[in-house]
Design a protein around this motif. Sequence first.
Motif, mmCIF file in Angstrom:
data_model
loop_
_atom_site.group_PDB
_atom_site.id
_atom_site.type_symbol
_atom_site.label_atom_id
_atom_site.label_comp_id
_atom_site.label_asym_id
_atom_site.label_seq_id
_atom_site.Cartn_x
_atom_site.Cartn_y
_atom_site.Cartn_z
ATOM 1 N N ALA A 33 -24.128 14.984 -5.210
ATOM 2 C CA ALA A 33 -23.283 15.492 -5.802
ATOM 3 C C ALA A 33 -22.993 16.973 -4.495
ATOM 4 C CB ALA A 33 -23.291 16.206 -7.008
ATOM 5 N N SER A 34 -22.749 17.486 -3.582
ATOM 6 C CA SER A 34 -23.251 18.028 -2.699
ATOM 7 C C SER A 34 -22.106 17.406 -1.595
ATOM 8 C CB SER A 34 -24.288 18.928 -2.612
ATOM 9 O OG SER A 34 -24.808 18.281 -1.612
ATOM 10 N N GLU A 35 -20.856 18.919 -0.986
ATOM 11 C CA GLU A 35 -20.813 19.153 0.323
ATOM 12 C C GLU A 35 -19.659 17.939 0.010
ATOM 13 O OE1 GLU A 35 -23.349 17.557 3.961
ATOM 14 O OE2 GLU A 35 -24.689 19.540 2.859
ATOM 15 N N GLY A 36 -18.862 17.753 -0.914
ATOM 16 C CA GLY A 36 -17.972 17.009 -1.594
ATOM 17 C C GLY A 36 -17.927 15.678 -1.965
ATOM 18 N N ARG A 37 -19.527 14.884 -1.889
ATOM 19 C CA ARG A 37 -19.707 13.511 -2.234
ATOM 20 C C ARG A 37 -19.265 13.402 -3.776
ATOM 21 N NH1 ARG A 37 -24.751 15.341 -0.230
ATOM 22 N NH2 ARG A 37 -24.795 14.825 2.120
ATOM 23 N N LEU A 38 -19.145 14.665 -4.323
ATOM 24 C CA LEU A 38 -19.143 14.268 -6.264
ATOM 25 C C LEU A 38 -17.856 13.813 -6.273
ATOM 26 C CD1 LEU A 38 -20.051 14.210 -9.174
ATOM 27 C CD2 LEU A 38 -19.530 16.018 -9.022
ATOM 28 N N GLU A 39 -16.583 14.741 -5.694
ATOM 29 C CA GLU A 39 -15.186 14.708 -5.136
ATOM 30 C C GLU A 39 -15.403 12.891 -5.614
ATOM 31 O OE1 GLU A 39 -10.743 15.909 -4.566
ATOM 32 O OE2 GLU A 39 -12.804 17.050 -4.061
ATOM 33 N N LYS A 40 -15.518 12.107 -3.777
ATOM 34 C CA LYS A 40 -15.353 11.199 -3.439
ATOM 35 C C LYS A 40 -15.927 9.951 -4.142
ATOM 36 C CE LYS A 40 -15.896 13.106 1.637
ATOM 37 N NZ LYS A 40 -16.991 13.153 2.583
ATOM 38 N N LEU A 41 -17.224 10.134 -4.740
ATOM 39 C CA LEU A 41 -17.381 8.918 -5.535
ATOM 40 C C LEU A 41 -16.504 9.488 -6.885
ATOM 41 C CD1 LEU A 41 -21.662 9.835 -6.602
ATOM 42 C CD2 LEU A 41 -20.164 7.759 -5.272
ATOM 43 N N LEU A 42 -15.801 10.360 -7.705
ATOM 44 C CA LEU A 42 -15.093 10.294 -8.481
ATOM 45 C C LEU A 42 -13.998 9.405 -7.723
ATOM 46 C CD1 LEU A 42 -13.968 11.077 -11.177
ATOM 47 C CD2 LEU A 42 -12.643 13.284 -10.111
ATOM 48 N N LYS A 43 -13.756 9.344 -6.823
ATOM 49 C CA LYS A 43 -12.131 9.296 -5.879
ATOM 50 C C LYS A 43 -12.329 6.998 -6.098
ATOM 51 C CE LYS A 43 -10.000 13.196 -3.627
ATOM 52 N NZ LYS A 43 -9.548 12.970 -1.995
ATOM 53 N N LEU A 44 -13.599 7.304 -5.470
ATOM 54 C CA LEU A 44 -14.196 5.670 -6.017
ATOM 55 C C LEU A 44 -13.222 4.811 -6.977
ATOM 56 C CD1 LEU A 44 -16.849 5.583 -3.278
ATOM 57 C CD2 LEU A 44 -14.950 4.728 -3.101
ATOM 58 N N CYS A 45 -14.556 6.015 -7.842
ATOM 59 C CA CYS A 45 -13.711 5.208 -9.756
ATOM 60 C C CYS A 45 -12.541 4.835 -9.876
ATOM 61 C CB CYS A 45 -14.755 6.254 -10.479
ATOM 62 S SG CYS A 45 -16.571 7.133 -10.569
ATOM 63 N N TYR A 46 -11.684 5.209 -9.203
ATOM 64 C CA TYR A 46 -10.750 5.013 -9.442
ATOM 65 C C TYR A 46 -9.988 4.365 -8.308
ATOM 66 C CZ TYR A 46 -10.022 8.764 -13.120
ATOM 67 O OH TYR A 46 -10.467 9.043 -14.672
ATOM 68 N N ALA A 47 -10.644 3.829 -7.806
ATOM 69 C CA ALA A 47 -9.806 3.015 -6.705
ATOM 70 C C ALA A 47 -9.510 1.153 -7.670
ATOM 71 C CB ALA A 47 -10.820 2.970 -6.036
ATOM 72 N N PRO A 48 -8.426 1.217 -6.299
ATOM 73 C CA PRO A 48 -7.938 -0.012 -7.291
ATOM 74 C C PRO A 48 -8.454 -1.326 -7.776
ATOM 75 C CG PRO A 48 -6.660 0.464 -5.195
ATOM 76 C CD PRO A 48 -7.194 1.354 -5.617
ATOM 77 N N GLU A 49 -8.604 -1.882 -8.887
ATOM 78 C CA GLU A 49 -9.643 -2.686 -9.140
ATOM 79 C C GLU A 49 -10.370 -3.719 -8.180
ATOM 80 O OE1 GLU A 49 -7.758 -4.507 -12.962
ATOM 81 O OE2 GLU A 49 -8.036 -2.427 -13.822
#
Length: 276
Positions: A33-49
């Motif tokens: 979750a560190s070094e911005g990885r959590l935010e990147k994972l969260l953005k992937l969750c909202y990627a187009p279907e």
Amino acid sequence: MKESFIECRKTLALITKALSILSSSPEMQIQLASEGRLEKLLKLCYAPETAFTEEVHDLLLLSVLELSLHDKICVDLFSLEKGLELLLSLAVIEDDDALQITALSALLKLAQQDGNKRRAIIERGALGVACKLLSEDAKGPQRRTSMQLLEELVVEDMAHEPLVRQYKLVPILVHFLFVKLGLKEKNRTMIAKTLGLLGNRNEHRNIIISEISNILKESSLNISHAEAQQTLCALKSLAATEWLQQMLCQSKVVKDYIKNATGEHSSCAALVDWMN
């Protein structure tokens, strides 16, 4: 080309499966979750279907939820745009028990942090999420976690009015307390405590007592031993709160029920020692 595409999808599925497994490991959570990885994972969750298969998307969601069960990461996710929104939306998902119960557990952990977090998740709709699951009589784990979440949120005064007026929580809780068979002692205590806190506002006390009286009136005749025991245990749990004990002791309906129940089942008399 087609075979290469299929292989890429298989590889991605394997990677995200490994990620979801690692996300549940306490030793790996901070690193993932560190070094911005959590935010990147969260953005992937909202990627187009169309970006991922359903399996990969679900594994990404589960990874974020598993990470959010860590105390520090839970707070970090809360601070991210759409972090809380993700937890609330997955808490009411109907076709995936793993996602739903993990999202509810993350909301519970967040509510246990401090008053600012509790008030924030109340403002974003957490009361409605928890009450929806209780009113629909959700599966056991979801229902228990929803009740635990409400127990945390009801500490905040701002939760009382919507819980009583908007979400009609009092009859739901009274039904569970007096009618739901096999209710465990810890759940009985949790429900009684929540009702007690809802009565911190005087205008809510009559609503609570009225619901209790209605339940007792409906079950005052031909009381079986199991019914008497459950009802008297419920009353005893409620009586642990001072204002409830006073109002129950003054209620003619409560007195009549206790008289009938202990008259027919003398072995239950010990459950009404709080009346003395």
